[in-house]
Each structure stands twice: as structure tokens, then as C-alpha cells.
Enzyme design. Structure first.
Site, mmCIF file in Angstrom:
data_model
loop_
_atom_site.group_PDB
_atom_site.id
_atom_site.type_symbol
_atom_site.label_atom_id
_atom_site.label_comp_id
_atom_site.label_asym_id
_atom_site.label_seq_id
_atom_site.Cartn_x
_atom_site.Cartn_y
_atom_site.Cartn_z
ATOM 1 N N TYR A 8 7.904 3.839 -8.351
ATOM 2 C CA TYR A 8 8.965 3.023 -8.934
ATOM 3 C C TYR A 8 8.825 2.915 -10.452
ATOM 4 O O TYR A 8 9.807 2.712 -11.155
ATOM 5 C CB TYR A 8 8.942 1.612 -8.315
ATOM 6 C CG TYR A 8 9.765 1.484 -7.047
ATOM 7 C CD1 TYR A 8 10.297 2.593 -6.402
ATOM 8 C CD2 TYR A 8 10.019 0.227 -6.498
ATOM 9 C CE1 TYR A 8 11.043 2.455 -5.244
ATOM 10 C CE2 TYR A 8 10.783 0.074 -5.343
ATOM 11 C CZ TYR A 8 11.288 1.195 -4.721
ATOM 12 O OH TYR A 8 12.046 1.049 -3.584
ATOM 13 N N GLY A 9 7.591 3.034 -10.922
ATOM 14 C CA GLY A 9 7.357 2.918 -12.366
ATOM 15 C C GLY A 9 7.985 4.036 -13.179
ATOM 16 O O GLY A 9 7.989 3.994 -14.405
ATOM 17 N N ASP A 34 7.372 -3.101 -0.932
ATOM 18 C CA ASP A 34 6.857 -2.430 -2.141
ATOM 19 C C ASP A 34 7.251 -0.953 -2.064
ATOM 20 O O ASP A 34 7.793 -0.492 -1.054
ATOM 21 C CB ASP A 34 5.326 -2.588 -2.222
ATOM 22 C CG ASP A 34 4.741 -2.018 -3.520
ATOM 23 O OD1 ASP A 34 5.455 -1.979 -4.537
ATOM 24 O OD2 ASP A 34 3.567 -1.594 -3.513
ATOM 25 N N SER A 35 6.933 -0.226 -3.126
ATOM 26 C CA SER A 35 7.175 1.216 -3.134
ATOM 27 C C SER A 35 6.103 1.956 -2.327
ATOM 28 O O SER A 35 6.289 3.107 -1.948
ATOM 29 C CB SER A 35 7.120 1.736 -4.567
ATOM 30 O OG SER A 35 5.837 1.474 -5.096
ATOM 31 N N CYS A 57 6.203 -6.207 -5.623
ATOM 32 C CA CYS A 57 6.203 -5.101 -6.584
ATOM 33 C C CYS A 57 6.688 -5.647 -7.915
ATOM 34 O O CYS A 57 7.821 -6.127 -8.008
ATOM 35 C CB CYS A 57 7.138 -4.004 -6.074
ATOM 36 S SG CYS A 57 7.410 -2.679 -7.258
ATOM 37 N N ASN A 58 5.833 -5.586 -8.915
ATOM 38 C CA ASN A 58 6.216 -6.079 -10.240
ATOM 39 C C ASN A 58 7.359 -5.257 -10.820
ATOM 40 O O ASN A 58 8.291 -5.791 -11.414
ATOM 41 C CB ASN A 58 5.027 -5.993 -11.209
ATOM 42 C CG ASN A 58 3.884 -6.907 -10.816
ATOM 43 O OD1 ASN A 58 3.734 -7.997 -11.348
ATOM 44 N ND2 ASN A 58 3.066 -6.473 -9.869
ATOM 45 N N THR A 59 7.269 -3.947 -10.646
ATOM 46 C CA THR A 59 8.245 -3.036 -11.244
ATOM 47 C C THR A 59 9.652 -3.336 -10.738
ATOM 48 O O THR A 59 10.615 -3.317 -11.502
ATOM 49 C CB THR A 59 7.859 -1.576 -10.915
ATOM 50 O OG1 THR A 59 6.464 -1.412 -11.167
ATOM 51 C CG2 THR A 59 8.655 -0.591 -11.730
ATOM 52 N N CYS A 77 0.381 -4.764 -11.482
ATOM 53 C CA CYS A 77 0.991 -3.901 -10.469
ATOM 54 C C CYS A 77 0.243 -4.233 -9.197
ATOM 55 O O CYS A 77 -0.993 -4.341 -9.197
ATOM 56 C CB CYS A 77 0.788 -2.436 -10.840
ATOM 57 S SG CYS A 77 1.140 -1.298 -9.477
ATOM 58 N N THR A 78 0.982 -4.398 -8.107
ATOM 59 C CA THR A 78 0.331 -4.868 -6.878
ATOM 60 C C THR A 78 -0.627 -3.836 -6.277
ATOM 61 O O THR A 78 -1.420 -4.174 -5.397
ATOM 62 C CB THR A 78 1.386 -5.275 -5.840
ATOM 63 O OG1 THR A 78 2.282 -4.170 -5.634
ATOM 64 C CG2 THR A 78 2.163 -6.494 -6.312
ATOM 65 N N HIS A 79 -0.547 -2.601 -6.740
ATOM 66 C CA HIS A 79 -1.521 -1.606 -6.278
ATOM 67 C C HIS A 79 -2.924 -1.877 -6.831
ATOM 68 O O HIS A 79 -3.912 -1.460 -6.239
ATOM 69 C CB HIS A 79 -1.099 -0.201 -6.733
ATOM 70 C CG HIS A 79 -0.062 0.444 -5.864
ATOM 71 N ND1 HIS A 79 1.253 0.069 -5.875
ATOM 72 C CD2 HIS A 79 -0.168 1.462 -4.962
ATOM 73 C CE1 HIS A 79 1.925 0.832 -5.013
ATOM 74 N NE2 HIS A 79 1.085 1.680 -4.447
ATOM 75 N N GLU A 123 -3.256 4.508 -3.987
ATOM 76 C CA GLU A 123 -2.710 5.156 -2.780
ATOM 77 C C GLU A 123 -3.777 6.060 -2.148
ATOM 78 O O GLU A 123 -3.944 6.085 -0.930
ATOM 79 C CB GLU A 123 -1.466 5.991 -3.141
ATOM 80 C CG GLU A 123 -0.246 5.179 -3.565
ATOM 81 C CD GLU A 123 0.546 4.623 -2.384
ATOM 82 O OE1 GLU A 123 0.460 5.183 -1.274
ATOM 83 O OE2 GLU A 123 1.255 3.611 -2.571
#
Ligand code: DGL
Length: 268
Positions: A47-48, A15-16, A79-81, A187-189, A156
Site C-alpha cells: 500500500y505504501g 491491512d494490506s 494500516c497507517n498507510t 507501520c503495523t508491520h 512479511e
């Protein structure tokens, strides 16, 4: 090239930032018998907001290099983005399976009676891939889009031990409050903020994410049985740049069973 798996399969989760840990957690809870590497591209975060060609180049460089270097058996782009644009490129460059994550529109449409809110990054809500998913799986239920990078950063911050400001969260989610009965955490966050998001929306809104579906997909591809005993396997975490609040983040990732974050730098 011999693709047969002779030892414990090694999974690379990418992921980012820390968002992919929500996906990692789902996979690891089902399959603790695997070896896991977690790599995050904090140098390219968020990344978005990256131009597509830059995102593709970064993911390709990092993931292909690590997958080959570490002889990984399966890659999970958590990561979806990134997944909405990079999967075909990765699948062309690698001979191992590559699993991606895309917004859970399909299960959401099966649950929704009123309207769906898709909460994702600004890039994901704009991607043609996302709009195709909506057309295909939610042709009759309205899908309201909300893209926010601040929400990603709040996740984050939470993993670095900071308290989530519920007023700020309410302000971000305001356009969807009272408008939807299902929210897709696209979004995985965002599963890392699930408790707080649920608190803001209240009990009338169901939250849906893709984590469990990804875990099942990994299990199917690797032909795995659910693990009953928790073994101490290889779990290592790497970042593409020194993380901000590194000491606090090391404490955060320790909750997921990782030791200190190690550098994985690309010198291009
Ligand atoms: N976690 C990522 C996702 O699922 C993206 C976060 C970012 O903007 O870097 O889309």
C-alpha cells in the site's frame, strides 16, 4: 437499520498484509471474548506505493463488502498507510464504528529528549496527515522521517519463517542510528520486527507503536470489560489473492491462532 449488538461483537481487522496481525494481537489479548475476522489485501500490496485513489477504491470495496456480508460490528483499519487517507470515506459508507491507526507521534513526543525517528511506508511519511500530526504533537522535538517498503517485506518474510538479515536491517535504519532516542513504528508491520529493530538501535532507543491504544479504543467503543477467560471464538483470516509461500504463511498465522487463510476475492 438496527445497529444494536445482540450476540458476541464481531471485529473486522484489515491491512494490506500481515502487519495488522500486530494490532489484532493487542486487541485479542485484551478482549478474547470477541469474534474476529482478519482480511488482508495482498493483491494491492504494498500500500505504501499505491496511488491514493487506487488505495481508497480497494479498501472501500473490500472492507465495505466484507463488513456488510459478515454483519461486522466494528472495523479496525490496522494500516497507517490506509488510515491516513481512507477513514472519512469508510465512515461515510458504513454505519458501524471505524477505528484507524496513525503513527504514535503524540506518546513519542512525551518520551523523547533528543529526537524522534518515524519509520513508516514511503506513502505515510509523505502524507499531509502525518505532517499535521508532527506539527500538532511534536512542535519542539525534531522528527526524522524514514520510509521503507523493504522493511515491510522483511516483516512479511519473517512471518513466512525466514530469518531477518540484521546487516540489511542495519543498513535500512542507518540514517537514524545514533540520531534519535525514540523510534515510532509507524507501520503495523514493524512491531513484527520489534526484537530485531531493538537489537539494531540498542538500549538507548525506545520503540513506540499504536497497537495498545487501538485495543483500548475498541474496548471503549464496544463498552467492553477486559476478558479473564480465553474462549474459543470465531477467528478467521482471508486474503484478496493467493499469498506467496502460502503454506509457510499458514504456519505463521497459526501463531496468532488462525487456521488456514481463506480466499476473499472481489470480482469487479
Ligand atoms: N501495514 C501497513 C501500514 O501500517 C502498510 C504496508 C504496505 O505498504 O502495504 O502502513
Amino acid at each position: 437499520m438496527d445497529n444494536s449488538i445482540t450476540s458476541v461483537p464481531k471485529v473486522l481487522v484489515f491491512d494490506s498484509g500481515v502487519g495488522g496481525l500486530s494490532v489484532y494481537q493487542q486487541i485479542e489479548q485484551s478482549y478474547s471474548q470477541l469474534d474476529y475476522l482478519y482480511l488482508f489485501d495482498n493483491e494491492g500490496y504494498p500500500y505504501g506505493e499505491l496511488p491514493e485513489h487506487v488505495l481508497i477504491e480497494r479498501v472501500m470495496n473490500l472492507v465495505v463488502t466484507m463488513a456488510k456480508q459478515e454483519q461486522v460490528d466494528i472495523v479496525v483499519i490496522a494500516c497507517n498507510t490506509a488510515s491516513t487517507i481512507v477513514l472519512p470515506h469508510l465512515r461515510q459508507a458504513l454505519t458501524i464504528p471505524v477505528v484507524g491507526v496513525v503513527p504514535a507521534i503524540k506518546p513519542a513526543a512525551q518520551l523523547a529528549k533528543r529526537a524522534i525517528g518515524l519509520i513508516a511506508t514511503p506513502a505515510t511519511v509523505q502524507r499531509p496527515y502525518t505532517h499535521q500530526l508532527i506539527e500538532e504533537f511534536s512542535p519542539y522535538t525534531d522528527v526524522k522521517l524514514l520510509g521503507s517498503t523493504r522493511l515491510v517485506t522483511m516483516a512479511e518474510e519473517k512471518l513466512r519463517g525466514q530469518t531477518v538479515n540484521l546487516d540489511e536491517l542495519t543498513h535500512i535504519l542507518q540514517p537514524l542510528i545514533g540520531q534519535i532516542d525514540v523510534a515510532v513504528l509507524g507501520c503495523t508491520h514493524f512491531p513484527l520486527l520489534k526484537a530485531e529493530i531493538a537489537q539494531v538501535f540498542g538500549s538507548g532507543v525506545v520503540l513506540v507503536d499504536s497497537g495498545l491504544a487501538i485495543a483500548k479504543r475498541v474496548g471503549t467503543i464496544l463498552k467492553l470489560e477486559q476478558s479473564e477467560v480465553v474462549l474459543q471464538k470465531q477467528h478467521a483470516i482471508y486474503s484478496s489473492a493467493a499469498p506467496w509461500e502460502g503454506a509457510a504463511l499458514n504456519k505463521g498465522v497459526a501463531q496468532f491462532g488462525f487456521k488456514a487463510i481463506q480466499p476473499f476475492r472481489l470480482h469487479v
